[in-house]
Design an enzyme around this catalytic site. Structure first.
Site, short mmCIF file in Angstrom:
data_model
loop_
_atom_site.label_atom_id
_atom_site.label_comp_id
_atom_site.label_asym_id
_atom_site.label_seq_id
_atom_site.Cartn_x
_atom_site.Cartn_y
_atom_site.Cartn_z
N ASP A 204 -3.81 -8.95 -4.16
CA ASP A 204 -3.99 -9.98 -3.09
C ASP A 204 -4.17 -11.29 -3.67
O ASP A 204 -3.88 -12.41 -3.16
CB ASP A 204 -5.25 -9.62 -2.20
N CYS B 274 -8.77 -4.05 -10.52
CA CYS B 274 -8.64 -3.04 -9.97
C CYS B 274 -7.01 -2.96 -9.16
O CYS B 274 -6.84 -2.24 -8.40
CB CYS B 274 -9.52 -2.38 -9.00
N ARG C 170 -10.39 3.14 -1.48
CA ARG C 170 -10.34 2.12 -0.24
C ARG C 170 -10.32 3.03 1.11
O ARG C 170 -9.64 4.01 1.60
CB ARG C 170 -8.36 2.08 -0.15
N ARG D 140 2.87 -10.11 0.02
CA ARG D 140 3.13 -8.96 -1.02
C ARG D 140 3.99 -8.06 -0.49
O ARG D 140 4.51 -7.03 -1.48
CB ARG D 140 1.94 -8.37 -1.61
N ARG E 4 -15.02 0.73 -1.18
CA ARG E 4 -14.73 -0.71 -0.56
C ARG E 4 -14.80 -0.39 0.85
O ARG E 4 -14.33 0.68 1.60
CB ARG E 4 -13.55 -1.03 -1.04
N HIS F 30 0.53 -1.33 0.02
CA HIS F 30 0.07 -0.07 0.16
C HIS F 30 0.80 1.23 0.10
O HIS F 30 0.31 2.18 -0.50
CB HIS F 30 -0.98 0.05 1.35
#
Ligand code: PEP
Ligand code: MG
Length: 604
Positions: free
Chosen positions: A469, A516, A312, A479, A348, A205
């Site tokens: 993910d 996305c 997000r 990740r 989301r 992120h």
């Protein structure tokens, strides 16, 4: 306050440091020349600040308040725990924290060295930890772990109250083991020039945010914090991943020109997109924005974004340093939905992990990515989840909001959320509060969701393919972990097959599926996504011009031909080699740089 304490390096002096070049992995494009500021800390990140004499008293009071808060937390844990082993561990932590000499050393460091409390805690606890680590008795030596825990708790408590937001000197380049997204958001206010880290994947992120902010970033530089100190001059090349420490005058000048151009382009923005985005053979591809910070939408719109494909919402949690209230959420969602206009926004629900919520009283999870995260965490915090649902419902009156559930692994989760939505609607109705009917979608990012995609597609109005993910969970590769970065194979056959299954299921149900994850913003991966059947891509703003350029210069027919070649490959290596060959043969003019360089180079 002055964040730098080292002497200015001078390349003309006889003692000038030697120029050193280091290779890193570029994860956000751009060039920067600036001065290093080292960030430390895991949960609450900090750096060394030299204080004016007038601020010392206040700093000591801040430390004492943090020590009291940390003590209260530990006492609470000790009384809560029925388990005696745990109680013993935390009793030991209480003893360490209560040690008068620890306190007085920290306070002496604050006042004598005129430094911030965080830095004083670091100096003193590092010293204790070093001493414990050198003890030959294994049992005693292990106590350094307790000290590390106590230091972390104190540092977190220091971030808990009354602390001014972090602010950097001009032209700072952040160096850290890793940077947390919340830290980056906080530091963004003072406009750092670039980031260098040891750890963090392309899809972490922090780097997703860095790309959104157009902030050059490189990662994978081992032990970087041991090689540099505050104030050192550095050049960061976010295109090829190179770092130049203590550059000689000639290089500094050369890169300053490039950095200046990068900054000018950043301000001017790229070309304005015109009209629909069509492939050479006329297939329309919808481009949407992944947006976490509303101020980026004007630019996204200029680059042709048709609404916001992924918002997000957990970034609000970072901003408000905890769950935002219902009215704070309504305001935030309305504001961003207004920007998105009739093209709409997909909000989301919070994709948070326990660690982000932690107030220091719960145990750390061993596998946070497999733990209480996303929807699971929302279900375990029903009050907060219902607040979020109510806020989305109330913000939805213009009918342009959709609600997306993260990390769905079972259709039952969707049914459960539907019930919650209905019961919240009933409550709002009874209270005569206006609300809308957001469309409901699911993030497909867990293998179980791929395998049950038909059941899921039957319950929702759209799908969002979270490739970050999905790769992580399909291949069991963290990740965010640099040590396994080379195992994060986006083009693994399992990934391609999963994407195809999901896109075909959406097609069968006649519902939209938007890709996305970061894959959608990568010009190299986009032709493969189109060939697999994707026609909606949501990406970070600064990827849009390049993706548009690629899409408008390839034919859908060609991408299908490409995918046919990839589908017969048995390994990730084979897929990469086949793709690279195809690109060189057909699209060398579009991809002048080598394709998938790192991997293929090492194979030759
Ligand atoms: C993804 O997983 O691909 C995704 C879009 O969500 P995030 O990166 O926030 O986990
Ligand atoms: Mg995800």
């Amino acid at each position: 306050m002055n964040a730098f304490n080292s002497k200015k390096p001078n390349s003309h002096s006889p003692t000038a440091k030697k120029e050193v070049r280091l290779n890193a992995r570029a994860v956000s494009r751009g060039i920067a020349v600036g001065k290093i500021i080292c960030l430390h800390g895991r949960k609450r990140q900090f750096y060394k600040i030299n204080l004016e004499a007038s601020k010392i008293e206040r700093e000591i009071r801040r430390f004492r308040a943090a020590a009291r808060l940390a003590t209260r937390q530990l006492k609470k844990i000790c009384t809560d725990k029925s388990d005696s082993t745990k109680a013993n561990i935390f009793d030991a932590h209480l003893l360490i924290l209560g040690d008068k000499s620890l306190h007085s050393k920290i306070e002496t460091n604050i006042s004598e060295l005129k430094i911030n409390a965080e830095w004083a805690v670091k100096i003193v606890t590092d010293d204790y930890i070093g001493k414990y680590k050198s003890i030959s008795d294994e049992h005693l030596r292990e106590r350094y772990i307790d000290l590390e825990d106590v230091a972390e708790r104190l540092l977190t408590a220091l971030g808990g109250g009354g602390k001014a937001a972090l602010s950097l000197e001009k032209n700072s380049i952040i160096v850290a083991k890793e940077v947390m997204p919340s830290t980056l958001i906080e530091l963004a206010e003072s406009q750092p020039l670039a980031i260098i880290t040891e750890n963090g994947g392309w899809t972490s992120h922090t780097f997703i945010l860095a790309r959104e902010m157009n902030l050059p970033a490189v990662t994978g530089v081992k032990r970087i914090l041991r090689r540099v100190k505050n104030g050192d001059e550095v050049i960061v090349n976010g295109y090829d991943g190179q770092i130049i420490l203590n550059p000689v005058e000639e290089n500094r000048k050369k890169y300053q020109i490039a950095a200046g151009e990068f900054q000018r382009d950043k301000i001017a923005g790229g070309e304005t997109a015109k009209g629909k985005l069509l492939t050479l053979d006329g297939q329309e591809i919808k481009i949407r924005a992944n947006l976490d910070l509303p101020k980026g939408y004007a630019e996204a719109k200029r680059f042709g974004a048709q609404g916001i494909g992924l918002y997000r919402s957990e970034f609000l949690f970072n901003q408000f340093k905890g769950f935002p209230t219902e009215s704070e959420q309504i305001t935030a969602y309305r504001k961003i939905a207004k920007l998105a206009g009739k093209e709409g926004i997909r909000i989301r629900t919070f994709d948070l992990s326990v660690e982000q919520l932690a107030d220091g009283t719960e145990e750390r999870e061993k596998n946070p990515a497999l733990g209480l995260r996303a929807g699971r965490l929302s279900f375990s915090h029903p009050k907060e989840f219902r607040v979020q649902i109510r806020a989305i419902l109330q913000a939805s009156t213009e009918n342009n909001i959709s609600l997306v559930l993260p990390m769905v692994s079972d259709v039952a989760e969707i049914r459960r959320v539907k019930k919650i939505i209905e019961s919240e609607k009933d409550k709002l109705k009874r209270r005569k509060i206006t609300f809308g009917n957001p469309r409901l979608g699911a993030m497909i990012e867990v293998p179980a969701a791929v395998l049950t995609i038909d059941e899921i597609a039957a319950e929702v109005e759209f799908l969002c393919l979270g490739t970050n993910d999905l790769v992580q969970y399909l291949l069991a590769v963290d990740r965010d972990n640099e040590a396994v970065a080379e195992w994060f194979r986006t083009l693994h056959p399992a990934v391609l097959r999963s994407l195809k299954m999901v896109l075909q299921a959406a097609e069968r149900r006649k519902i939209p599926a938007v890709v996305c994850g970061e894959m959608a913003g990568s010009p190299v991966y986009v032709p493969i996504l189109l060939g697999l059947g994707a026609n909606e891509l949501s990406m970070n703003v600064h990827s849009m011009p390049r993706v548009r350029q690629i899409v408008s210069k390839i034919a859908l027919e060609e991408t299908r031909e490409l995918v046919k070649k990839l589908e017969i490959c048995r390994t990730a290596d084979e897929v990469e080699i086949a793709a690279a060959e195809f690109y060189r043969e057909k699209w060398a003019h579009l991809f002048p740089d080598e394709i998938f360089p790192a991997k293929n180079k090492s194979k030759k």
